[in-house]
Write an enzyme that holds these catalytic residues in place. Structure first.
Site: not given
Length: 438
Positions: A35, A239, A256, A267, A346, A350, A357, A384, A388, A405, A407
């Site tokens: 619930d 991710h 991130d 972000d 990548h 964005h 996004h 960003e 890697y 990374r 960003e």
């Protein structure tokens, strides 16, 4: 006084056919288990036009025609003192109308009957085509068509509402920009807190806890997305979400993470050494990514193509990969063959807004060749670049398992751009100084 929400409703109404009707419900509540529900989050488009955060609500707009003015109507839950004891305040239709500036407000249970009346003789219906509302719309149209013998006509066309809203949301007004500045500032503080807390042996989830604490203590309602806290080789998983590994002396940690404040996302990604000092190979790769970001930022200004930032970053990264022995050949060949995607797979950013996004076209779809759309003042995007390096034949071992990374959240301004997340340190010197002081 006109609220930003009323102004947006007016802008949308001005784009609709005279006498047309638009309907937009908010998001439903979702059961997590038993619930218990997930923390409720309104539909972004609905909130953009209303500022109303309660579930079980819908917005209806009727465009002006002739001497008949436009109409904004909220359908929401009725007041219910007993339920408010358990669940908190419900505005109810009358208070919601006065508070949020609608022309009318009615109980949500009246939506079906009222829509059948509002659609009578309307030339068009605007809503999100192909979604959860389709079956309900079919019922409304059937109810109108049942009155055809009395001379009533149903809308001759249905129009997808989302492209209109996407285009509007792509350009942030002053109200939105102010919230996004604050959201980015809160998130920058959270990244600083995580850097200060870092030490060899700390678990990724402990650093995540520092982020979440800073978000909430500064008024953010929730994370804008599930944070990535990735140490060592985990940073090479784009991710990564487990956030459960211990850090080791010598690891880089890629975080991130961003908060959501009043419906708007931030972000930010930062990468730092858990022991406070970059090793020589780590520093070489980090400086390369930082240089790629600087090149991308130089390509952000009104009139320049959106794709320019990515192209600039790729050129710097590809040259760096050649210089460091990660790749071999000529720069033009590495870019043309996309060999750089072994280490950078990548895009460089964005749109950012109510969604991480965010909505909006990246290309000018009105032109036959669909070129990258030119940037405009008021757009907000992330920048960003990253690198890697997984173990592979021919790849220098000193770079294995390093993921980096960087960003930032960037607002396009009339004379260029401003970095909303600039408070989060990102140069090698600033990061090392901060961490050594801690």
């Amino acid at each position: 006084m006109t609220t930003p929400y009323a102004a947006r409703r007016a802008r949308l109404l001005s784009q609709m056919a005279p006498g047309a009707v638009a309907v937009l419900p908010t998001a439903p509540e979702v059961t997590r288990n038993g619930d218990s529900d997930y923390l409720y989050r309104h539909d972004s488009n609905f909130y953009y036009l209303t500022g109303f955060t309660e579930p079980e609500a819908a917005l209806v707009l009727v465009a002006a025609v002739g001497d008949t003015p436009a109409l904004s109507i909220l359908f929401c839950r009725e007041k219910n003192v007993e339920r408010e004891i358990w669940e908190g305040l419900r505005h109810g239709p009358e208070a919601a109308r006065a508070t949020f500036g609608f022309d009318e407000a009615h109980p949500i249970d009246a939506l079906d009957d009222d829509m059948a009346q509002l659609l009578a003789n309307a030339p068009a219906l605007y809503y999100a085509l192909g979604g959860a509302l389709d079956a309900r719309v079919a019922g409304w149209l059937s109810a109108v068509r049942a009155k055809s013998r009395t001379g009533v006509t149903a809308p001759a066309s249905t129009v997808d509402l989302l492209p209109l809203l996407d285009a509007m949301r792509l350009l942030k007004d002053e109200h939105e920009q102010a919230i996004m500045r604050r959201a980015a500032d809160i998130s920058a503080r959270a990244h600083i807190r995580a850097m200060r807390a870092a030490r060899a042996g700390i678990h990724e989830y402990e650093l995540e806890a520092e982020l979440l604490y800073e978000f909430r203590r500064n008024g953010a309602q929730a994370p804008a997305y599930n944070a990535i806290v990735a140490a060592g080789a985990n940073a090479c998983v784009l991710h990564y979400s487990a956030n459960n590994a211990p850090t080791r002396d010598g690891d880089l940690v890629l975080i991130d993470a961003g908060c959501e404040l009043d419906g708007y996302a931030s972000d930010i990604t930062r990468t730092f050494p858990v022991n406070g000092r970059f090793s020589a190979p780590q520093k070489r790769l980090y400086e390369l990514v930082l240089a790629a970001q600087a090149a991308a930022l130089d390509a952000i200004a009104p009139g320049l193509p959106y794709s320019g930032a990515h192209e600039a970053a790729v050129r710097v990264l590809a040259q760096g990969m050649l210089d460091l022995g990660l790749l071999h050949g000529t720069l033009d060949d590495v870019i043309a063959d996309k060999r750089y995607t072994q280490f950078y797979m990548h895009g460089t950013g964005h749109w950012l807004g109510m969604d991480v996004h965010d909505v909006g076209q990246y290309r000018d779809v009105t032109l036959a060749d669909k070129p990258s759309r030119p940037l405009q003042a008021g757009m907000v995007l992330t920048v960003e670049p990253g690198i890697y390096v997984r173990p592979a034949e021919g790849v220098p071992e000193e770079y294995w398992h390093i993921g980096i990374r960087i960003e930032d959240d960037v607002l396009v301004t009339a004379d260029g751009h401003t970095i909303l997340s600039a408070a989060a340190p990102k140069t090698v010197a600033d990061i090392e100084q901060l961490m050594q002081q801690s």
